[in-house]
Design a protein around this motif. Structure first.
Motif, PDB file in Angstrom:
ATOM      1  N   PRO A  86      73.098-100.892  21.440  1.00  0.00           N
ATOM      2  CA  PRO A  86      73.047-102.248  20.862  1.00  0.00           C
ATOM      3  C   PRO A  86      73.801-103.268  21.713  1.00  0.00           C
ATOM      4  CG  PRO A  86      74.663-100.927  19.703  1.00  0.00           C
ATOM      5  CD  PRO A  86      74.076-100.029  20.748  1.00  0.00           C
ATOM      6  N   VAL A  87      73.273-104.465  21.766  1.00  0.00           N
ATOM      7  CA  VAL A  87      73.930-105.545  22.518  1.00  0.00           C
ATOM      8  C   VAL A  87      73.902-106.856  21.730  1.00  0.00           C
ATOM      9  CG1 VAL A  87      73.592-104.790  24.915  1.00  0.00           C
ATOM     10  CG2 VAL A  87      71.763-105.982  23.735  1.00  0.00           C
ATOM     11  N   GLU A  88      74.875-107.671  22.069  1.00  0.00           N
ATOM     12  CA  GLU A  88      74.870-109.044  21.528  1.00  0.00           C
ATOM     13  C   GLU A  88      74.650-109.956  22.729  1.00  0.00           C
ATOM     14  OE1 GLU A  88      78.509-111.165  20.746  1.00  0.00           O
ATOM     15  OE2 GLU A  88      77.872-111.373  18.667  1.00  0.00           O
ATOM     16  N   VAL A  89      73.617-110.759  22.671  1.00  0.00           N
ATOM     17  CA  VAL A  89      73.266-111.602  23.818  1.00  0.00           C
ATOM     18  C   VAL A  89      73.427-113.072  23.449  1.00  0.00           C
ATOM     19  CG1 VAL A  89      71.508-112.040  25.565  1.00  0.00           C
ATOM     20  CG2 VAL A  89      71.499-109.870  24.352  1.00  0.00           C
ATOM     21  N   SER A  90      74.030-113.818  24.399  1.00  0.00           N
ATOM     22  CA  SER A  90      74.047-115.270  24.226  1.00  0.00           C
ATOM     23  C   SER A  90      73.346-115.860  25.443  1.00  0.00           C
ATOM     24  CB  SER A  90      75.471-115.789  24.109  1.00  0.00           C
ATOM     25  OG  SER A  90      76.179-115.525  25.287  1.00  0.00           O
ATOM     26  N   GLY A  91      72.568-116.897  25.242  1.00  0.00           N
ATOM     27  CA  GLY A  91      71.785-117.452  26.344  1.00  0.00           C
ATOM     28  C   GLY A  91      71.922-118.958  26.440  1.00  0.00           C
ATOM     29  N   HIS A 111      73.365-112.324  33.713  1.00  0.00           N
ATOM     30  CA  HIS A 111      72.172-112.399  34.560  1.00  0.00           C
ATOM     31  C   HIS A 111      71.484-113.748  34.437  1.00  0.00           C
ATOM     32  CE1 HIS A 111      71.571-109.873  30.920  1.00  0.00           C
ATOM     33  NE2 HIS A 111      70.577-110.687  30.689  1.00  0.00           N
ATOM     34  N   TRP A 112      70.862-114.114  35.561  1.00  0.00           N
ATOM     35  CA  TRP A 112      70.073-115.332  35.588  1.00  0.00           C
ATOM     36  C   TRP A 112      68.620-114.913  35.556  1.00  0.00           C
ATOM     37  CZ3 TRP A 112      72.185-119.067  39.902  1.00  0.00           C
ATOM     38  CH2 TRP A 112      73.545-119.294  39.680  1.00  0.00           C
ATOM     39  N   GLU A 158      70.637-124.592  21.140  1.00  0.00           N
ATOM     40  CA  GLU A 158      72.016-124.677  21.594  1.00  0.00           C
ATOM     41  C   GLU A 158      72.767-123.443  21.085  1.00  0.00           C
ATOM     42  OE1 GLU A 158      75.549-127.967  21.644  1.00  0.00           O
ATOM     43  OE2 GLU A 158      73.683-128.436  20.620  1.00  0.00           O
ATOM     44  N   ASN A 159      73.603-122.881  21.896  1.00  0.00           N
ATOM     45  CA  ASN A 159      74.349-121.668  21.545  1.00  0.00           C
ATOM     46  C   ASN A 159      73.452-120.564  20.982  1.00  0.00           C
ATOM     47  OD1 ASN A 159      76.877-122.695  22.274  1.00  0.00           O
ATOM     48  ND2 ASN A 159      76.978-123.809  20.343  1.00  0.00           N
ATOM     49  N   TRP A 160      72.429-120.243  21.717  1.00  0.00           N
ATOM     50  CA  TRP A 160      71.477-119.215  21.295  1.00  0.00           C
ATOM     51  C   TRP A 160      72.161-117.842  21.273  1.00  0.00           C
ATOM     52  CZ3 TRP A 160      69.538-114.797  23.545  1.00  0.00           C
ATOM     53  CH2 TRP A 160      68.371-114.266  22.986  1.00  0.00           C
ATOM     54  N   ARG A 161      71.973-117.101  20.182  1.00  0.00           N
ATOM     55  CA  ARG A 161      72.597-115.775  20.017  1.00  0.00           C
ATOM     56  C   ARG A 161      71.560-114.786  19.488  1.00  0.00           C
ATOM     57  NH1 ARG A 161      76.491-117.729  21.865  1.00  0.00           N
ATOM     58  NH2 ARG A 161      78.679-117.840  21.282  1.00  0.00           N
ATOM     59  N   LEU A 162      71.710-113.527  19.883  1.00  0.00           N
ATOM     60  CA  LEU A 162      70.782-112.506  19.392  1.00  0.00           C
ATOM     61  C   LEU A 162      71.452-111.143  19.434  1.00  0.00           C
ATOM     62  CD1 LEU A 162      67.741-111.816  18.632  1.00  0.00           C
ATOM     63  CD2 LEU A 162      67.440-111.306  21.041  1.00  0.00           C
ATOM     64  N   GLU A 163      71.286-110.385  18.357  1.00  0.00           N
ATOM     65  CA  GLU A 163      71.719-108.984  18.383  1.00  0.00           C
ATOM     66  C   GLU A 163      70.465-108.160  18.558  1.00  0.00           C
ATOM     67  OE1 GLU A 163      74.291-107.186  15.555  1.00  0.00           O
ATOM     68  OE2 GLU A 163      75.850-108.704  15.816  1.00  0.00           O
ATOM     69  N   THR A 164      70.427-107.389  19.644  1.00  0.00           N
ATOM     70  CA  THR A 164      69.220-106.618  19.938  1.00  0.00           C
ATOM     71  C   THR A 164      69.631-105.272  20.539  1.00  0.00           C
ATOM     72  OG1 THR A 164      67.133-106.680  21.147  1.00  0.00           O
ATOM     73  CG2 THR A 164      68.981-107.789  22.190  1.00  0.00           C
ATOM     74  N   ALA A 216      75.177-110.531  28.094  1.00  0.00           N
ATOM     75  CA  ALA A 216      74.912-109.445  27.131  1.00  0.00           C
ATOM     76  C   ALA A 216      76.153-108.568  27.018  1.00  0.00           C
ATOM     77  CB  ALA A 216      73.725-108.618  27.598  1.00  0.00           C
ATOM     78  N   ARG A 217      76.543-108.264  25.801  1.00  0.00           N
ATOM     79  CA  ARG A 217      77.744-107.434  25.572  1.00  0.00           C
ATOM     80  C   ARG A 217      77.356-106.164  24.819  1.00  0.00           C
ATOM     81  NH1 ARG A 217      83.205-110.138  23.601  1.00  0.00           N
ATOM     82  NH2 ARG A 217      83.039-110.809  25.756  1.00  0.00           N
TER      83      ARG A 217
END
Lengths: 66, 417
Positions: free
Chosen positions: B168-173, B97-98, B151-157, B188-189
């Protein structure tokens, strides 16, 4: 010279006997051999005070290290 | 429309020629015919204008048609060009998504709709905090800024579906600029399965660790038992020897006991050490030599031991083989080479050179030795040494006189399985 009294606590009879004979050869008197913790406590409670106790760390049929 | 208009021009013109001309003839029957001139010219002008208009409009129509066709062709080409990308986006496992910098959804792919349970239309009025319950409005804005600046922003949320379920998802932005406008593109995965697998693997690993610990304990117990049994055998031999007056028998029992001890020591190292399969050769040899010294050397005999042992790791079998050889050679030196009131020296060197293990044992005894007799296999000791070197170590042994007896053994380090 004082005769030291040694108590052997060992659950392998052959090893205990060999140890007793070796000590005898070296001129030491042994109070006897006990094979488990209960017997050892029994001897010690009879007002017998050994100068040294040679004890196997792991004795079978006893859960804790003696 | 314009074409019809020009056609009507021509038709009116023709009708004018046919009917108006006749009417005028009737009307001006008594008048001079020359008065018809202007009408005829006007009608002809009308016809020619209509023809010209028709031609121009027809041509324009063709041009417009061509432009239209070209435009449609371009549109079709453009559509077919972006079709694979759209297909990829919509069929991606990940939600793509944008977002605007304040966290509003600008574009979502099909997976986002499937994962979150909303339609693309519904997403148009939604913000990131509508699907991520861990954010409030301020938090969502801050998150967008974090993505922009990292840079290479990652988050588990966790994400909340339309039906209220949370997963649960793993998101990279990633932040990007398009036509002067800043956007956030996020992937988001769904990691429900991954986390389940991870938990299962952790559980299995824990069970395996427990099982391994139990096996290790049992193995240690076995080594302890083996060592104990060897000690019992040794005690029996000692008790038997004690009851005999035969000095040869006593010596034979003593030597047998120290051979048994050489093997028992390996099992002791195995159950007391951290590794249940391999033994530090350095530690083992030091202890072995110390024990042999105590058993065979009288207190009046002075003995210096020169140990040069490389850090090596041997299997239990290899350790017993090397231990037995060292035992026989050391006992030989202690029995025959060393005497009281002299400076006795025993050298034991073990080194690894080019994938081979080199063992050198030398004493400084000064009694005469027949080297050839050492190559024979008369005594149990020599039989043991030669058999182990030949059949188990697949090596070579060599005796020589070097200010005493020197024995060199070479064998390959790699053990045959």
């Amino acid at each position: 010279m004082k005769k030291y009294k040694i108590l052997i606590v060992e659950d392998e009879p052959i090893i205990a006997l060999n140890l007793q004979e070796t000590l005898y050869e070296l001129g030491y008197e042994t109070l006897g051999i006990t094979y488990n913790r209960c017997k050892t406590m029994e001897i010690l409670s009879n007002n017998v005070a050994p100068d040294l106790i040679l004890m196997d760390i792991y004795l079978t049929r006893s859960n804790n290290r003696n | 429309m314009a074409k019809k208009f020009s056609l009507s021009f021509i038709i009116i013109g023709i009708l004018g020629i046919i009917f108006l001309d006749k009417l005028l003839k009737i009307f001006y029957v008594n008048n001079d015919i020359s008065q018809q001139g202007p009408f005829t010219v006007a009608i002809l002008f009308m016809i020619s204008t209509g023809i010209i208009l028709y031609v121009i409009i027809n041509h324009m129509e063709k041009v417009i048609q061509r432009i239209d066709n070209s435009y449609n062709e371009l549109k079709r080409k453009d559509k077919s060009r972006i079709a694979p990308y759209e297909f990829s986006l919509d069929n991606s496992v990940d939600s793509i998504h944008w977002l605007s910098l304040d966290g509003k959804f600008l574009y979502v792919n099909e997976s986002t709709c499937k994962m979150e349970g909303y339609t693309k239309e519904e997403f148009k009025d939604m913000y990131i905090e509508d699907i991520d319950p861990t954010f409030d409005r301020a938090g969502a804005k801050k998150c967008m800024l974090d993505i922009k600046n990292t840079e290479n922003w990652r988050l588990e949320t966790t994400h909340k579906r339309k039906d209220g379920t949370i997963y649960p998802v793993e998101v990279s932005g990633h932040a990007f600029i398009f036509e002067g406008q800043e956007y956030i593109c996020a992937f988001a995965r769904d990691i429900t399965q991954r986390l389940e697998d991870k938990n299962n693997i952790t559980k299995i690993n824990e069970e395996l660790q427990k099982s391994l610990a139990e096996k290790e304990m049992l193995l240690k117990e076995i080594h302890h038992r083996v060592k104990n049994n060897m000690e019992i055998i040794s005690s029996l031999l000692n008790m038997q020897a004690r009851r005999s007056d035969d000095i040869n028998f006593k010596n034979a029992m003593k030597q047998s006991r120290s051979r048994i001890h050489t093997m028992a020591l390996v099992h002791e190292f195995l159950y007391l050490g951290e590794n249940l399969a391999y033994i530090n050769v350095q530690d083992y040899i030091k202890k072995l030599v110390q024990d042999i010294k105590e058993l065979y050397i009288s207190q009046n005999t002075k003995l210096d031991v020169d140990l040069d042992l490389e850090e090596l790791i041997f299997s239990a079998n290899r350790c017993i083989q090397v231990g037995m050889i060292l035992h026989e050679l050391c006992v030989n030196s202690l029995k025959y080479a060393f005497e009281e009131n002299r400076k006795n020296l025993l050298c034991i060197h073990i080194n690894k050179i080019n994938e081979n293990i080199h063992i050198k044992i030398r004493d400084n005894g000064d009694n005469e030795i027949d080297i050839t007799s050492l190559q024979k296999r008369d005594s149990i000791g020599l039989q043991l040494i030669h058999s182990i070197v030949d059949f188990q170590l697949h090596g070579k042994i060599d005796f020589k006189i070097n200010k005493g007896l020197e024995c060199n053994i070479i064998f390959p380090q790699k053990e045959e399985v």
